[in-house]
Write a protein that holds these residues in place. Sequence first.
Motif, PDB file in Angstrom:
ATOM      1  N   ASN A   1       0.799  -1.225   0.000  1.00  0.00           N
ATOM      2  CA  ASN A   1       0.000   0.000   0.000  1.00  0.00           C
ATOM      3  C   ASN A   1       0.832   1.276   0.000  1.00  0.00           C
ATOM      4  OD1 ASN A   1      -2.468  -1.270  -0.088  1.00  0.00           O
ATOM      5  ND2 ASN A   1      -2.840  -1.159   2.117  1.00  0.00           N
ATOM      6  N   GLN A   2       2.085   1.168   0.407  1.00  0.00           N
ATOM      7  CA  GLN A   2       2.899   2.370   0.564  1.00  0.00           C
ATOM      8  C   GLN A   2       2.994   3.195  -0.711  1.00  0.00           C
ATOM      9  OE1 GLN A   2       6.627   1.067   2.209  1.00  0.00           O
ATOM     10  NE2 GLN A   2       5.823   0.893   4.293  1.00  0.00           N
ATOM     11  N   ASN A   3       3.152   2.527  -1.845  1.00  0.00           N
ATOM     12  CA  ASN A   3       3.277   3.230  -3.118  1.00  0.00           C
ATOM     13  C   ASN A   3       2.116   2.933  -4.057  1.00  0.00           C
ATOM     14  OD1 ASN A   3       5.898   4.332  -2.464  1.00  0.00           O
ATOM     15  ND2 ASN A   3       6.742   2.285  -2.817  1.00  0.00           N
ATOM     16  N   ASN A   4       0.997   2.577  -3.442  1.00  0.00           N
ATOM     17  CA  ASN A   4      -0.177   2.222  -4.233  1.00  0.00           C
ATOM     18  C   ASN A   4      -1.195   3.355  -4.193  1.00  0.00           C
ATOM     19  OD1 ASN A   4      -2.386   1.070  -5.469  1.00  0.00           O
ATOM     20  ND2 ASN A   4      -2.281  -0.850  -4.332  1.00  0.00           N
ATOM     21  N   PRO A   5      -1.557   3.949  -5.333  1.00  0.00           N
ATOM     22  CA  PRO A   5      -2.546   5.030  -5.327  1.00  0.00           C
ATOM     23  C   PRO A   5      -3.924   4.555  -4.888  1.00  0.00           C
ATOM     24  CG  PRO A   5      -2.071   4.327  -7.577  1.00  0.00           C
ATOM     25  CD  PRO A   5      -1.075   3.640  -6.689  1.00  0.00           C
ATOM     26  N   ASN A   6      -4.149   3.225  -4.935  1.00  0.00           N
ATOM     27  CA  ASN A   6      -5.425   2.650  -4.483  1.00  0.00           C
ATOM     28  C   ASN A   6      -5.150   1.634  -3.387  1.00  0.00           C
ATOM     29  OD1 ASN A   6      -7.127   3.965  -6.526  1.00  0.00           O
ATOM     30  ND2 ASN A   6      -6.013   2.675  -7.965  1.00  0.00           N
ATOM     31  N   PRO A   7      -4.874   2.085  -2.158  1.00  0.00           N
ATOM     32  CA  PRO A   7      -4.523   1.173  -1.071  1.00  0.00           C
ATOM     33  C   PRO A   7      -5.637   0.176  -0.785  1.00  0.00           C
ATOM     34  CG  PRO A   7      -4.989   3.369  -0.225  1.00  0.00           C
ATOM     35  CD  PRO A   7      -4.923   3.484  -1.708  1.00  0.00           C
ATOM     36  N   GLN A   8      -5.228  -0.973  -0.288  1.00  0.00           N
ATOM     37  CA  GLN A   8      -6.132  -2.086  -0.040  1.00  0.00           C
ATOM     38  C   GLN A   8      -6.389  -2.257   1.444  1.00  0.00           C
ATOM     39  OE1 GLN A   8      -4.276  -5.870  -0.674  1.00  0.00           O
ATOM     40  NE2 GLN A   8      -6.200  -6.966  -0.979  1.00  0.00           N
ATOM     41  N   ASP A   9      -7.637  -2.563   1.783  1.00  0.00           N
ATOM     42  CA  ASP A   9      -7.966  -2.916   3.159  1.00  0.00           C
ATOM     43  C   ASP A   9      -8.454  -4.356   3.174  1.00  0.00           C
ATOM     44  OD1 ASP A   9      -8.540  -2.896   5.850  1.00  0.00           O
ATOM     45  OD2 ASP A   9     -10.496  -1.942   5.611  1.00  0.00           O
TER      46      ASP A   9
END
Length: 279
Positions: A216-224
Amino acid sequence: MVKDVQPKLVNDEQQSLGALKQYGGYILSAIILVLAGYFGWTYWQKHGGNIDTAAANDFAKIQSDQNNIETLTTQAASDTKAQAQLTTAQTNLDKDLGEFVANHDNSVYTWQALMLQAKQQTDKNDLKAAAATLQKASQLTLKDDGLKAIAILRQAQVLLSDNQADAAQKRLQSPLPAAFEASKLEILGDIANQQGDKKAAATHYQKAWQLIEQRNQNNPNPQDRALLRIKMESLGLSVKQPDLTGGVLAKPTQAPTQAENTAPAAATASAPAVASSIK
Protein backbone atom coordinates in the motif's frame (compact mmCIF):
# COMPACT_ATOMS: atom_id res chain seq x y z
CA MET A 1 -21.06 -11.21 -15.13
CA VAL A 2 -18.65 -11.17 -12.22
CA LYS A 3 -18.86 -7.91 -10.37
CA ASP A 4 -16.38 -6.17 -8.13
CA VAL A 5 -17.07 -5.88 -4.43
CA GLN A 6 -15.67 -3.05 -2.35
CA PRO A 7 -15.28 -3.65 1.41
CA LYS A 8 -17.66 -1.68 3.59
CA LEU A 9 -16.92 -0.44 7.07
CA VAL A 10 -18.44 -0.76 10.54
CA ASN A 11 -21.75 -2.50 9.78
CA ASP A 12 -20.17 -5.06 7.51
CA GLU A 13 -17.41 -5.71 10.02
CA GLN A 14 -19.98 -6.37 12.74
CA GLN A 15 -21.89 -8.72 10.45
CA SER A 16 -18.66 -10.47 9.49
CA LEU A 17 -17.67 -10.93 13.13
CA GLY A 18 -21.09 -12.42 13.77
CA ALA A 19 -20.54 -14.83 10.90
CA LEU A 20 -17.16 -15.78 12.34
CA LYS A 21 -18.81 -16.74 15.60
CA GLN A 22 -21.78 -18.47 13.97
CA TYR A 23 -19.72 -20.69 11.70
CA GLY A 24 -16.78 -21.25 13.97
CA GLY A 25 -14.64 -18.91 11.94
CA TYR A 26 -15.10 -20.50 8.52
CA ILE A 27 -15.94 -17.79 6.01
CA LEU A 28 -16.97 -19.14 2.63
CA SER A 29 -17.11 -16.26 0.22
CA ALA A 30 -17.59 -15.50 -3.45
CA ILE A 31 -14.75 -12.98 -3.43
CA ILE A 32 -12.78 -15.37 -5.61
CA LEU A 33 -15.18 -14.71 -8.47
CA VAL A 34 -14.30 -11.04 -8.41
CA LEU A 35 -10.71 -11.97 -9.07
CA ALA A 36 -11.83 -14.48 -11.68
CA GLY A 37 -13.15 -11.59 -13.73
CA TYR A 38 -9.95 -9.61 -13.35
CA PHE A 39 -7.61 -12.47 -14.12
CA GLY A 40 -9.83 -13.63 -16.94
CA TRP A 41 -9.48 -10.21 -18.54
CA THR A 42 -5.74 -10.20 -17.89
CA TYR A 43 -5.44 -13.60 -19.50
CA TRP A 44 -7.45 -12.39 -22.48
CA GLN A 45 -5.08 -9.45 -22.93
CA LYS A 46 -2.02 -11.70 -22.77
CA HIS A 47 -3.30 -14.68 -24.70
CA GLY A 48 -6.30 -13.43 -26.63
CA GLY A 49 -5.19 -15.04 -29.87
CA ASN A 50 -5.13 -18.48 -28.25
CA ILE A 51 -8.47 -18.37 -26.47
CA ASP A 52 -11.08 -20.93 -27.55
CA THR A 53 -13.80 -18.89 -29.24
CA ALA A 54 -16.24 -21.80 -28.96
CA ALA A 55 -15.73 -21.79 -25.20
CA ALA A 56 -16.26 -18.04 -25.16
CA ASN A 57 -19.56 -18.38 -26.98
CA ASP A 58 -20.75 -21.20 -24.70
CA PHE A 59 -19.72 -19.28 -21.60
CA ALA A 60 -22.15 -16.54 -22.62
CA LYS A 61 -24.95 -18.91 -21.58
CA ILE A 62 -23.49 -19.17 -18.09
CA GLN A 63 -23.25 -15.40 -17.90
CA SER A 64 -26.89 -15.21 -18.92
CA ASP A 65 -27.75 -17.69 -16.15
CA GLN A 66 -25.91 -15.52 -13.65
CA ASN A 67 -27.66 -12.36 -14.78
CA ASN A 68 -31.02 -14.11 -14.54
CA ILE A 69 -30.25 -15.32 -11.01
CA GLU A 70 -29.20 -11.84 -9.98
CA THR A 71 -32.48 -10.37 -11.24
CA LEU A 72 -34.61 -13.10 -9.67
CA THR A 73 -32.76 -12.83 -6.34
CA THR A 74 -33.84 -9.19 -6.11
CA GLN A 75 -37.42 -10.02 -7.06
CA ALA A 76 -37.69 -13.06 -4.80
CA ALA A 77 -37.64 -10.90 -1.68
CA SER A 78 -41.25 -9.88 -2.37
CA ASP A 79 -42.51 -12.25 -5.07
CA THR A 80 -43.22 -15.93 -4.37
CA LYS A 81 -43.36 -16.66 -8.10
CA ALA A 82 -39.86 -15.27 -8.48
CA GLN A 83 -38.69 -17.54 -5.64
CA ALA A 84 -39.74 -20.62 -7.61
CA GLN A 85 -38.14 -19.20 -10.74
CA LEU A 86 -34.94 -18.57 -8.81
CA THR A 87 -34.73 -22.21 -7.76
CA THR A 88 -35.16 -23.27 -11.38
CA ALA A 89 -32.54 -20.77 -12.54
CA GLN A 90 -30.02 -22.06 -10.03
CA THR A 91 -30.67 -25.62 -11.19
CA ASN A 92 -30.14 -24.52 -14.79
CA LEU A 93 -26.85 -22.85 -13.85
CA ASP A 94 -25.62 -26.06 -12.20
CA LYS A 95 -26.56 -28.03 -15.32
CA ASP A 96 -24.94 -25.55 -17.71
CA LEU A 97 -21.75 -25.45 -15.65
CA GLY A 98 -21.49 -29.24 -15.70
CA GLU A 99 -22.00 -29.36 -19.47
CA PHE A 100 -19.52 -26.56 -20.07
CA VAL A 101 -16.77 -28.20 -18.04
CA ALA A 102 -17.41 -31.51 -19.79
CA ASN A 103 -17.15 -29.89 -23.24
CA HIS A 104 -14.28 -27.46 -22.66
CA ASP A 105 -11.34 -28.95 -20.84
CA ASN A 106 -8.70 -26.24 -21.00
CA SER A 107 -9.46 -22.55 -21.42
CA VAL A 108 -9.70 -19.51 -19.21
CA TYR A 109 -13.46 -19.89 -19.44
CA THR A 110 -13.15 -23.44 -18.12
CA TRP A 111 -11.25 -22.02 -15.16
CA GLN A 112 -14.00 -19.48 -14.51
CA ALA A 113 -16.67 -22.16 -14.84
CA LEU A 114 -14.86 -24.42 -12.39
CA MET A 115 -14.47 -21.58 -9.89
CA LEU A 116 -18.17 -20.80 -10.14
CA GLN A 117 -19.04 -24.48 -9.88
CA ALA A 118 -16.94 -24.74 -6.72
CA LYS A 119 -18.79 -21.77 -5.26
CA GLN A 120 -22.13 -23.42 -6.02
CA GLN A 121 -20.94 -26.60 -4.31
CA THR A 122 -19.66 -24.64 -1.33
CA ASP A 123 -22.99 -22.84 -0.99
CA LYS A 124 -24.61 -26.28 -0.76
CA ASN A 125 -22.01 -27.30 1.85
CA ASP A 126 -20.65 -29.99 -0.46
CA LEU A 127 -17.08 -29.15 0.47
CA LYS A 128 -15.49 -32.36 -0.76
CA ALA A 129 -16.93 -31.79 -4.22
CA ALA A 130 -15.80 -28.16 -4.12
CA ALA A 131 -12.26 -29.18 -3.20
CA ALA A 132 -12.17 -31.66 -6.10
CA THR A 133 -13.46 -29.01 -8.50
CA LEU A 134 -10.82 -26.53 -7.36
CA GLN A 135 -8.16 -29.20 -7.83
CA LYS A 136 -9.25 -29.46 -11.46
CA ALA A 137 -9.07 -25.67 -11.82
CA SER A 138 -5.51 -25.64 -10.48
CA GLN A 139 -4.44 -28.32 -12.96
CA LEU A 140 -5.53 -26.51 -16.12
CA THR A 141 -2.58 -25.69 -18.38
CA LEU A 142 -3.29 -22.01 -18.95
CA LYS A 143 0.29 -20.77 -18.54
CA ASP A 144 -0.99 -18.25 -16.01
CA ASP A 145 0.44 -18.66 -12.52
CA GLY A 146 -2.07 -16.19 -11.07
CA LEU A 147 -5.07 -18.29 -12.04
CA LYS A 148 -3.46 -21.43 -10.66
CA ALA A 149 -2.58 -19.66 -7.41
CA ILE A 150 -6.15 -18.50 -6.87
CA ALA A 151 -7.47 -22.04 -7.32
CA ILE A 152 -4.86 -23.44 -4.91
CA LEU A 153 -5.58 -20.85 -2.24
CA ARG A 154 -9.31 -21.31 -2.55
CA GLN A 155 -8.90 -25.09 -2.34
CA ALA A 156 -6.88 -24.72 0.86
CA GLN A 157 -9.67 -22.59 2.32
CA VAL A 158 -12.31 -25.17 1.43
CA LEU A 159 -10.22 -28.00 2.88
CA LEU A 160 -9.84 -26.04 6.10
CA SER A 161 -13.56 -25.39 6.21
CA ASP A 162 -14.03 -29.16 5.86
CA ASN A 163 -11.87 -29.64 8.98
CA GLN A 164 -8.93 -30.92 6.93
CA ALA A 165 -6.29 -28.61 8.35
CA ASP A 166 -3.36 -30.90 7.51
CA ALA A 167 -4.53 -31.26 3.90
CA ALA A 168 -4.97 -27.49 3.65
CA GLN A 169 -1.46 -26.90 4.95
CA LYS A 170 -0.04 -29.44 2.52
CA ARG A 171 -1.86 -27.76 -0.37
CA LEU A 172 -0.17 -24.49 0.49
CA GLN A 173 3.23 -26.08 -0.04
CA SER A 174 2.69 -25.64 -3.77
CA PRO A 175 4.82 -22.81 -5.20
CA LEU A 176 2.88 -19.56 -5.58
CA PRO A 177 3.81 -16.18 -7.10
CA ALA A 178 5.14 -13.67 -4.57
CA ALA A 179 2.08 -11.47 -5.09
CA PHE A 180 -0.03 -14.10 -3.31
CA GLU A 181 2.19 -14.46 -0.25
CA ALA A 182 -0.06 -12.33 1.98
CA SER A 183 -3.07 -14.52 1.21
CA LYS A 184 -1.04 -17.67 1.81
CA LEU A 185 0.12 -16.35 5.18
CA GLU A 186 -3.43 -15.44 6.13
CA ILE A 187 -4.64 -18.96 5.41
CA LEU A 188 -1.68 -20.40 7.35
CA GLY A 189 -2.84 -18.20 10.22
CA ASP A 190 -6.33 -19.65 9.88
CA ILE A 191 -4.92 -23.17 10.00
CA ALA A 192 -2.90 -22.41 13.12
CA ASN A 193 -5.97 -20.78 14.67
CA GLN A 194 -8.10 -23.85 14.04
CA GLN A 195 -5.40 -26.03 15.57
CA GLY A 196 -5.40 -23.86 18.69
CA ASP A 197 -1.96 -22.31 18.15
CA LYS A 198 -2.91 -18.66 18.70
CA LYS A 199 0.69 -17.47 18.81
CA ALA A 200 1.51 -18.96 15.41
CA ALA A 201 -1.77 -17.62 14.02
CA ALA A 202 -0.90 -14.12 15.22
CA THR A 203 2.55 -14.34 13.67
CA HIS A 204 1.17 -15.40 10.28
CA TYR A 205 -1.50 -12.70 10.35
CA GLN A 206 1.04 -10.02 11.23
CA LYS A 207 3.34 -11.05 8.41
CA ALA A 208 0.40 -10.96 6.01
CA TRP A 209 -0.60 -7.51 7.25
CA GLN A 210 2.93 -6.19 6.92
CA LEU A 211 3.05 -7.34 3.29
CA ILE A 212 -0.23 -5.52 2.65
CA GLU A 213 1.22 -2.41 4.27
CA GLN A 214 4.28 -2.59 2.06
CA ARG A 215 2.11 -2.98 -1.01
CA ASN A 216 0.00 0.00 0.00
CA GLN A 217 2.90 2.37 0.56
CA ASN A 218 3.28 3.23 -3.12
CA ASN A 219 -0.18 2.22 -4.23
CA PRO A 220 -2.55 5.03 -5.33
CA ASN A 221 -5.43 2.65 -4.48
CA PRO A 222 -4.52 1.17 -1.07
CA GLN A 223 -6.13 -2.09 -0.04
CA ASP A 224 -7.97 -2.92 3.16
CA ARG A 225 -8.61 -6.43 4.42
CA ALA A 226 -11.34 -5.86 6.95
CA LEU A 227 -11.74 -9.50 7.99
CA LEU A 228 -8.01 -9.97 8.43
CA ARG A 229 -8.14 -7.06 10.85
CA ILE A 230 -11.05 -8.73 12.66
CA LYS A 231 -9.06 -11.94 12.97
CA MET A 232 -6.07 -10.06 14.35
CA GLU A 233 -8.21 -8.13 16.81
CA SER A 234 -9.83 -11.39 17.96
CA LEU A 235 -6.34 -12.51 19.00
CA GLY A 236 -5.75 -9.34 21.00
CA LEU A 237 -3.68 -7.56 18.34
CA SER A 238 -4.17 -3.85 17.83
CA VAL A 239 -4.39 -2.90 14.16
CA LYS A 240 -5.96 0.13 12.57
CA GLN A 241 -7.91 0.34 9.38
CA PRO A 242 -5.71 1.61 6.56
CA ASP A 243 -6.26 5.10 5.26
CA LEU A 244 -7.92 4.39 1.93
CA THR A 245 -7.34 7.99 0.85
CA GLY A 246 -3.60 7.34 0.70
CA GLY A 247 -2.54 8.03 4.27
CA VAL A 248 0.01 6.14 6.35
CA LEU A 249 -0.98 2.72 7.65
CA ALA A 250 -0.68 1.87 11.29
CA LYS A 251 1.53 -1.13 12.02
CA PRO A 252 0.10 -4.05 14.03
CA THR A 253 1.43 -4.74 17.47
CA GLN A 254 3.77 -7.60 18.33
CA ALA A 255 2.49 -11.14 18.72
CA PRO A 256 0.88 -11.83 22.10
CA THR A 257 3.06 -13.19 24.88
CA GLN A 258 2.66 -16.66 26.33
CA ALA A 259 0.73 -15.17 29.24
CA GLU A 260 -1.63 -13.47 26.81
CA ASN A 261 -2.10 -16.73 24.95
CA THR A 262 -3.31 -18.44 28.12
CA ALA A 263 -5.68 -15.62 29.10
CA PRO A 264 -9.46 -16.23 28.85
CA ALA A 265 -10.45 -16.07 25.18
CA ALA A 266 -13.08 -13.36 25.25
CA ALA A 267 -12.61 -12.68 21.57
CA THR A 268 -10.55 -15.48 20.11
CA ALA A 269 -12.89 -16.83 17.48
CA SER A 270 -10.86 -18.66 14.89
CA ALA A 271 -11.32 -17.57 11.30
CA PRO A 272 -9.89 -18.72 8.03
CA ALA A 273 -9.24 -16.64 5.11
CA VAL A 274 -11.58 -16.21 2.26
CA ALA A 275 -12.90 -13.04 3.59
CA SER A 276 -10.17 -10.86 2.25
CA SER A 277 -9.49 -10.68 -1.43
CA ILE A 278 -6.89 -13.17 -2.52
CA LYS A 279 -3.60 -11.63 -3.57
